[in-house]
Design a protein around this motif. Structure first.
Motif, PDB file in Angstrom:
ATOM      1  N   THR A  58      53.895  70.373  33.900  1.00  0.00           N
ATOM      2  CA  THR A  58      55.140  70.155  34.627  1.00  0.00           C
ATOM      3  C   THR A  58      55.206  70.955  35.918  1.00  0.00           C
ATOM      4  N   ASP A  59      54.184  71.748  36.226  1.00  0.00           N
ATOM      5  CA  ASP A  59      54.185  72.534  37.455  1.00  0.00           C
ATOM      6  C   ASP A  59      54.230  71.629  38.675  1.00  0.00           C
ATOM      7  N   LYS A  60      54.811  72.155  39.716  1.00  0.00           N
ATOM      8  CA  LYS A  60      54.979  71.392  40.944  1.00  0.00           C
ATOM      9  C   LYS A  60      53.648  71.046  41.575  1.00  0.00           C
ATOM     10  N   MET A  61      53.545  69.811  42.082  1.00  0.00           N
ATOM     11  CA  MET A  61      52.372  69.358  42.796  1.00  0.00           C
ATOM     12  C   MET A  61      52.628  69.428  44.296  1.00  0.00           C
ATOM     13  N   THR A  62      51.555  69.562  45.086  1.00  0.00           N
ATOM     14  CA  THR A  62      51.675  69.541  46.541  1.00  0.00           C
ATOM     15  C   THR A  62      50.912  68.343  47.090  1.00  0.00           C
ATOM     16  N   PHE A  63      51.452  67.753  48.126  1.00  0.00           N
ATOM     17  CA  PHE A  63      50.912  66.533  48.733  1.00  0.00           C
ATOM     18  C   PHE A  63      50.748  66.798  50.222  1.00  0.00           C
ATOM     19  N   SER A  64      49.506  66.915  50.678  1.00  0.00           N
ATOM     20  CA  SER A  64      49.220  67.177  52.091  1.00  0.00           C
ATOM     21  C   SER A  64      48.890  65.875  52.803  1.00  0.00           C
ATOM     22  N   VAL A  65      49.520  65.659  53.953  1.00  0.00           N
ATOM     23  CA  VAL A  65      49.342  64.411  54.700  1.00  0.00           C
ATOM     24  C   VAL A  65      48.890  64.700  56.127  1.00  0.00           C
ATOM     25  N   SER A  66      47.831  64.063  56.531  1.00  0.00           N
ATOM     26  CA  SER A  66      47.387  64.080  57.925  1.00  0.00           C
ATOM     27  C   SER A  66      47.836  62.773  58.562  1.00  0.00           C
ATOM     28  N   LEU A  67      48.794  62.838  59.452  1.00  0.00           N
ATOM     29  CA  LEU A  67      49.371  61.631  60.030  1.00  0.00           C
ATOM     30  C   LEU A  67      48.351  60.859  60.863  1.00  0.00           C
ATOM     31  N   GLN A  68      48.379  59.541  60.749  1.00  0.00           N
ATOM     32  CA  GLN A  68      47.602  58.691  61.643  1.00  0.00           C
ATOM     33  C   GLN A  68      48.300  58.549  62.986  1.00  0.00           C
ATOM     34  N   ARG A 112      57.289  63.605  38.414  1.00  0.00           N
ATOM     35  CA  ARG A 112      56.751  64.925  38.730  1.00  0.00           C
ATOM     36  C   ARG A 112      57.400  65.427  40.021  1.00  0.00           C
ATOM     37  N   THR A 113      57.571  66.730  40.120  1.00  0.00           N
ATOM     38  CA  THR A 113      58.025  67.330  41.374  1.00  0.00           C
ATOM     39  C   THR A 113      56.836  67.446  42.317  1.00  0.00           C
ATOM     40  N   ILE A 114      56.973  66.863  43.487  1.00  0.00           N
ATOM     41  CA  ILE A 114      55.878  66.862  44.468  1.00  0.00           C
ATOM     42  C   ILE A 114      56.411  67.377  45.792  1.00  0.00           C
ATOM     43  N   SER A 115      55.842  68.459  46.282  1.00  0.00           N
ATOM     44  CA  SER A 115      56.219  69.034  47.564  1.00  0.00           C
ATOM     45  C   SER A 115      55.275  68.506  48.640  1.00  0.00           C
ATOM     46  N   MET A 116      55.834  67.978  49.737  1.00  0.00           N
ATOM     47  CA  MET A 116      55.009  67.383  50.787  1.00  0.00           C
ATOM     48  C   MET A 116      54.795  68.347  51.941  1.00  0.00           C
ATOM     49  N   ASP A 117      53.566  68.348  52.455  1.00  0.00           N
ATOM     50  CA  ASP A 117      53.217  69.174  53.614  1.00  0.00           C
ATOM     51  C   ASP A 117      52.564  68.284  54.665  1.00  0.00           C
ATOM     52  N   GLU A 162      43.683  73.209  48.082  1.00  0.00           N
ATOM     53  CA  GLU A 162      44.709  73.794  47.230  1.00  0.00           C
ATOM     54  C   GLU A 162      45.800  72.791  46.872  1.00  0.00           C
ATOM     55  N   ASN A 163      45.708  71.572  47.426  1.00  0.00           N
ATOM     56  CA  ASN A 163      46.721  70.550  47.187  1.00  0.00           C
ATOM     57  C   ASN A 163      46.321  69.616  46.054  1.00  0.00           C
ATOM     58  N   ALA A 164      47.337  69.085  45.372  1.00  0.00           N
ATOM     59  CA  ALA A 164      47.075  68.134  44.289  1.00  0.00           C
ATOM     60  C   ALA A 164      46.679  66.769  44.833  1.00  0.00           C
ATOM     61  N   ILE A 165      47.388  66.307  45.872  1.00  0.00           N
ATOM     62  CA  ILE A 165      47.127  65.020  46.498  1.00  0.00           C
ATOM     63  C   ILE A 165      46.940  65.257  47.988  1.00  0.00           C
ATOM     64  N   VAL A 166      45.948  64.602  48.588  1.00  0.00           N
ATOM     65  CA  VAL A 166      45.686  64.767  50.023  1.00  0.00           C
ATOM     66  C   VAL A 166      45.449  63.401  50.658  1.00  0.00           C
ATOM     67  N   PHE A 167      46.156  63.137  51.753  1.00  0.00           N
ATOM     68  CA  PHE A 167      45.823  61.993  52.597  1.00  0.00           C
ATOM     69  C   PHE A 167      45.093  62.574  53.791  1.00  0.00           C
ATOM     70  N   ALA A 168      43.790  62.356  53.854  1.00  0.00           N
ATOM     71  CA  ALA A 168      42.928  63.106  54.764  1.00  0.00           C
ATOM     72  C   ALA A 168      42.201  62.224  55.755  1.00  0.00           C
TER      73      ALA A 168
END
Length: 413
Positions: free
Chosen positions: A170-180, A201-206, A218-224
């Motif tokens: 249940t720990d918070k996930m992080t989602f890193s996004v590199s904008l197009q 799930r709680t997901i914090s976006m960066d 260090e992120n759970a999900i990455v758009f790279a």
């Protein structure tokens, strides 16, 4: 005709021309070995011609089976030739060095037969190009007039940090996004809200900002970007989940107008400007030069931080060539492109932004994949896609990722 599983081969012997032509059809995969084992024996003084016109795909296991066959012919002194390779197969052969097998007996290295040349604009004779590199006629009335905005370079790579063990699921996930592009910002926040509801799930976006150094692993999900995606896959075992349909990172090799009649090989020892070392624009530009027998390691590079500064360096004659994101070059105002010409452009289709999942959250792979693939099936998802400027998401093909990794590994030590 011999056949097994996903590969079929027709063979034709021409006694007068002393050739054995093999027309390959379908996919060359792990099952191809049984097909190659049934090929007829090559007669003395005959050349083997492999026609790849109807080959859809060659994966890594199929590549091993084909290489075994080619190695056998090489040892027996049999000359081999490859014709009608599509873009993906040609790229795979060149990046893995398989093209060394094709040519006359006794030759160490020979290129595969190139694709038919594409006429250049203005009726000029077209240069001889590899299948994956060519100019493309654009179906547009006029180039779009857009304001030039600096393009963020790929994030600089940082030493791998030890992954933090999660206390619970249940720990918070992080989602890193590199904008197009900057117009996507609202869409990504809408998507993150939607994901939190559907994954429960709680997901914090960066949002990765221009010039910002971040530890993406260090992120759970990455758009790279493709460069960062390769680093995450190679160094941190991230799982490729999805890619935007119709997304492709390509390079334009740009020169000043007075140099537009030159060929790539005329720029030996040249100075090159590009925005960032950690980008696939740079890697594709180097690969392009090496393809045309211009040693990219002997060129000098200036990394400017953004593509407009790189363009100015070219116009001010500080450098001789520019590696620039193909899409951005063609979106520049005509006034901004004045005094420059595209010498060559890539059309590889293998480099693209990618959504990846940390191996720490591998249990979410199926659910996350389904959510992205099915976004267009409901009103909320369709709105998100519209805000992101995307039609849909699709699966990154294993063969494409393998080629992406090979290109990355070739130039990133």
């Amino acid at each position: 005709m011999t056949g097994k599983a996903n590969l079929y081969i027709d063979n034709v012997v021409d006694s007068e021309a002393k050739t054995l032509t093999l027309l390959l059809k379908g996919d060359i995969d792990v099952t191809a070995g049984e097909v190659f084992d049934t090929l007829p024996e090559v007669l003395a003084d005959h050349k083997v011609i492999l026609n790849f016109e109807e080959v859809v795909r060659v994966n890594s296991m199929g590549l091993a089976q084909l290489m075994r066959c080619l190695e056998s012919w090489k040892k027996s002194g049999t000359a081999t030739e490859a014709i009608n390779l599509n873009r993906m197969v040609s790229m795979l052969f060149k990046m893995t060095g398989l093209n060394r097998y094709f040519g006359g007996a006794g030759q160490d290295i020979a290129d595969v037969e190139p694709a038919e040349a594409v006429p250049a604009k203005g009726g000029k004779p077209a240069r001889n190009r590899s299948p994956q590199f060519r100019r493309v006629k654009r179906n547009r009335g006029t180039d779009a007039d857009t304001e030039e905005t600096p393009v963020a370079s790929a994030a600089s790579e940082k030493p791998a940090a030890k992954p933090v063990e999660l206390a619970s699921d249940t720990d918070k996930m992080t989602f890193s996004v590199s904008l197009q592009n900057n117009q996507q910002l609202t869409g990504w926040y809408f998507l993150n809200t939607l994901l939190q509801r559907r994954l429960d799930r709680t997901i914090s976006m960066d949002i990765t900002q221009f010039g910002q150094e971040v530890a993406l692993h260090e992120n759970a999900i990455v758009f790279a970007k493709p460069f960062d995606a390769c680093s995450l896959i190679a160094n941190h075992n991230y799982i490729p989940i999805a890619r935007p349909a119709n997304d492709s990172v390509e390079v334009s090799i740009v020169v000043r107008t007075e140099d537009s009649e030159k060929s790539i090989k005329d720029f030996e020892g040249a100075a090159v400007a590009t925005s960032a070392k950690e980008s696939f624009v740079f890697l594709l530009g180097r690969f392009f030069c090496d393809e045309y027998e211009l040693d990219s390691s002997a060129l000098s590079y200036q990394f400017t931080g953004n593509q407009l500064t790189a363009m100015r360096r070219l116009l001010e004659k500080d450098v001789d060539m520019l590696f620039m994101l193909k899409e951005n070059y063609h979106l520049l105002l005509e006034l901004s492109r004045a005094g420059t010409n595209v010498l060559e452009e890539s059309e590889t289709g293998i480099a693209y932004h990618m959504l990846l999942l940390s191996p720490r959250f591998a249990d979410l792979q199926t659910q996350l994949t389904n959510e992205f693939f099915n976004l267009q099936d409901d009103a909320q998802g369709s709105r998100v896609l519209k805000d992101l400027g995307m039609e849909s998401w699709c699966k990154p093909e294993d063969d494409e990722i393998a080629m992406l990794q090979m290109l990355y590994g070739r130039y990133v030590k």
